[in-house]
Design an enzyme around this catalytic site. Structure first.
Site, PDB file in Angstrom:
ATOM      1  N   ASP A 109       3.575  -4.787  -5.384  1.00  0.00           N
ATOM      2  CA  ASP A 109       3.953  -6.099  -4.836  1.00  0.00           C
ATOM      3  C   ASP A 109       5.468  -6.208  -4.711  1.00  0.00           C
ATOM      4  O   ASP A 109       5.992  -6.641  -3.674  1.00  0.00           O
ATOM      5  CB  ASP A 109       3.473  -7.234  -5.761  1.00  0.00           C
ATOM      6  N   GLU A 158       0.832  -1.217   0.000  1.00  0.00           N
ATOM      7  CA  GLU A 158       0.000   0.000   0.000  1.00  0.00           C
ATOM      8  C   GLU A 158       0.857   1.254   0.000  1.00  0.00           C
ATOM      9  O   GLU A 158       0.553   2.231  -0.684  1.00  0.00           O
ATOM     10  CB  GLU A 158      -0.967   0.011   1.191  1.00  0.00           C
TER      11      GLU A 158
HETATM   12 ZN   LIG Z   1      -2.707  -2.566  -4.587  1.00  0.00          ZN
END
Ligand SMILES: [Zn+2]
Length: 669
Positions: free
Chosen positions: A574, A510
């Site tokens: 990621d 995030e």
């Molecule tokens: Zn995301």
């Protein structure tokens, strides 16, 4: 049920997600999930998840099944108990959630009502004589959040994110994305045919004579195709500059002379509107042309369809089944409808989430978990700061700005400080459709009331039991509902390596969104403003292209590849997220036993990360998600990341030419 503007909100995960959460290992890893016949350096996802995939077939009422879904199911069991009790004794704080859920569960009362609750709106639609009568009707339908012709609401002004502004967006289509209307391959054409049949059946169920319903469905399709042709595709919509056009109402009126905007604004009860974000002017021009050339009777049929469609879940069983046959089976491959209680839990969460969520938080998210998560978030933020310092490709000028932005990121953990007040929303036992309509109306007006006011950054865009998380670029904050701060993402009893690999990687993910291809275009205050030197922006774009190429090479299903551009932000997040979580784990003071369950600390970290993403998908949903979902499938999320990390190759002693060791690894953060 809700259709809110979230074009820019960057979720961690596909909107939905474990086992029973009891660790069966010393570390908290799911040892039965591991496929010991697989070789970690060849296919790490298979190694970490192969056992889980074998032992957890997709339930017949699901189009996919993963550890997110397992957790969401567990969270829903908790909500189910709360709601059954509330429905039996709907008093005080429990009145609204109890009566909402109790009405939703009362299938025979819903069946007895038929479409009576929609009749007043049908009558108004039928009474239209010309396109001039359209604005007030569309206004009323939007109040109930019917997806009629376009979308309307409130969002922060991209260029002055401290203020909320009205937003008019593309909309009005029943298929998942504009390209569904234009792709020419056989499968897409076959799906469109099924869609038209579905529209016809729904119209017929609501009382239109069969032949007329069949013909009407073709008209509906023609209207939706025209809307789609004016609309932007899902990949283009990731570019904030393509969906920001601040216009006056007069300018919008000139663009769409066939639609009376002032009557629409007064119909929805909007505060005075001096400017609005018309996300895609071309869409509204196309809408104008469509209204000029379409017979009013066709527009009436279209509005009738959208009204029935938006209410389908809460209409009699025949509607629910037909709705599922298309959206559940044809589109996403699930053979069976979910049991009613599961659907009613979901709808109650959707409409009264912050009333229902309070009980969930009490039961699942104590002060210890909150303090622990906050600590981890701070560590990961510190890691990103160090990472920025260490970047060879970024100049000091941009590094300084990046750190200003990082410093300003606000962390929201678990649940809102102030719960939403639903006292103005009337919920009546025995009126499931009315409850849903009033909840939609309540939410729509709540959104409209923000127009012209300062942005409320304390507000949450997800309910507490949700197994997901997001970064909001317009507010520069990261949001982690209590629902995701549970096993397998996080367990206070786990080996820290597993927690850092699980929830730590989600936190890092995030945070990275603030600095991905989309998030990096917003500054520390959430304004769409370029703070990069041209040289650094180019270096970023070059590095990002590496991810685009990498993920574009992965196959989702059959001949359908992943869209590396659509998934770029998520893939970058990621890759950055796992690196930041690993940095934090290694730098932190957590005890790091040399071996647990036969794995080293770094191995446990990577396994903790991978096991969050164990999943299976039916081919239909794989195809759909490859076309609309900015997230890559679990296998690619895992293997895509670890194969870019020398730390992984070292942890598992992979040979230099192993499949999990990319020769030219991608890296931005
Ligand atoms: Zn995301």
């Amino acid at each position: 049920m809700k259709r809110l503007f979230s074009a820019l909100v960057l979720f961690c995960c596909p909107l939905v997600a474990i086992s029973d959460g009891q660790s069966k290992s010393e570390s908290g890893l799911e040892l039965s999930a591991i496929d010991k016949t697989a070789e970690p350096c060849t296919d790490f996802y298979q190694f970490a998840c192969g056992g889980w995939i074998k032992n957890n077939p997709i339930p017949s009422d699901r189009s996919r099944w993963g550890r997110f879904d397992e957790l969401q199911d567990r969270n829903n069991e908790i909500l189910h108990k709360v709601l059954e009790q509330a429905a039996a004794n709907p008093a005080g704080d429990n009145q609204k959630i109890g009566d909402y859920y109790g009405s939703c569960m009362d299938e025979s009362a819903i069946n007895a009502q038929g479409v009576k609750g929609l009749e007043p709106l049908f009558t108004k639609i039928d009474a239209m004589k010309t396109a001039n009568d359209l604005a007030p009707i569309v206004a009323e339908l939007h109040t109930y959040q019917v997806n009629a012709l376009f979308g309307f609401g409130s969002e922060a002004d991209f260029k002055d994110a401290s203020l909320e502004m009205a937003i008019a967006d593309q909309g009005g289509m029943g298929l998942p994305e504009r390209d569904y209307y234009t792709r020419i391959d056989e499968k897409s054409a076959a799906l469109r045919k099924l869609y038209v049949e579905h529209v016809g059946k729904m119209l017929a169920l609501a009382g239109t004579p069969e032949a007329q319903a069949t013909a009407g469905a073709e008209k509906v399709m023609a209207i939706e195709i025209a809307l789609a042709k004016g609309a932007l595709d899902v990949t283009s919509r990731r570019d904030p500059n393509k969906i920001y056009h601040k216009l006056t109402p007069q300018e919008l009126q000139a663009m769409t002379p066939q639609f009376q905007w002032q009557r629409y604004f007064s119909g929805i009860g909007a505060p005075p509107i001096y400017a609005l974000n018309v996300t895609e002017p071309d869409f509204f021009k196309a809408l104008g042309k469509l209204l000029a050339s379409t017979p009013i009777d066709d527009v009436k049929t279209y509005l009738r369809w959208q009204l029935i469609h938006s209410s389908a879940a809460i209409l009699p069983t025949t509607f629910v089944n037909e709705n599922f046959a298309f959206y559940g089976t044809a589109l996403t491959g699930a053979p069976e409808l979910r049991p009613r209680w599961k659907r009613c839990v979901q709808y109650t969460d959707g409409d009264l989430g912050e009333a229902l969520g309070q009980a969930f938080v009490k039961e699942t998210f104590g002060p210890e978990a909150k303090a622990d998560t906050v600590k981890m978030v701070h560590e990961i933020e510190a890691s990103l700061s160090k990472d920025i310092d260490s970047l060879s490709w970024m100049t000091d000028t941009t590094k300084r700005e990046a750190k200003v932005k990082l410093q300003a990121v606000a962390d929201k953990i678990g649940y809102p400080d102030k719960w939403r007040d639903y006292s103005a929303l009337v919920i009546k036992r025995g009126d499931a459709l009315g409850n849903s309509q009033r909840a939609n109306e309540f939410e729509f007006h709540r959104q409209l009331n923000k127009i012209g006011k300062p942005t409320d950054k304390s507000e949450w865009g997800m309910t507490p039991p949700t197994v997901n998380a997001y970064y909001n670029p317009l507010q520069n904050n990261i949001n982690f509902p209590a629902g995701i701060l549970q096993p397998p993402f996080y367990n206070v009893k786990n080996d820290p390596a597993v927690n850092y690999g699980g929830v730590g990687a989600v936190v890092g993910h995030e945070l990275t969104h603030g600095f991905d291809d989309q998030g990096r275009q917003f500054d520390s205050r959430g304004n769409l403003k370029d703070w990069w030197t041209a040289e650094d922006a180019k270096a970023f774009t070059d590095r990002a292209q590496c991810f685009v190429d990498q993920y574009s090479s992965y196959t989702a299903v059959d001949d359908v590849k992943l869209n590396g551009k659509l998934t770029l932000g998520e893939n970058a997040a990621d890759n950055g997220g796992v690196r930041l979580a690993l940095m934090s784990y290694l730098a932190g003071t957590a005890v790091k036993p040399a071996m647990l369950d036969g794995f080293s600390p770094e191995q446990r970290f990577f396994l903790g990360f991978a096991q969050v993403w164990c999943e299976s998908r039916r081919p239909e949903v794989s195809r759909m998600l490859a076309q609309v979902d900015p997230h890559s499938p679990g296998r690619n999320r895992v293997n895509g990341v670890v194969s870019n990390m020398p730390e992984f190759a070292k942890a598992f002693s992979c040979k230099a030419d192993a499949p999990m060791v990319r020769q030219t690894p991608c890296r931005v953060w």
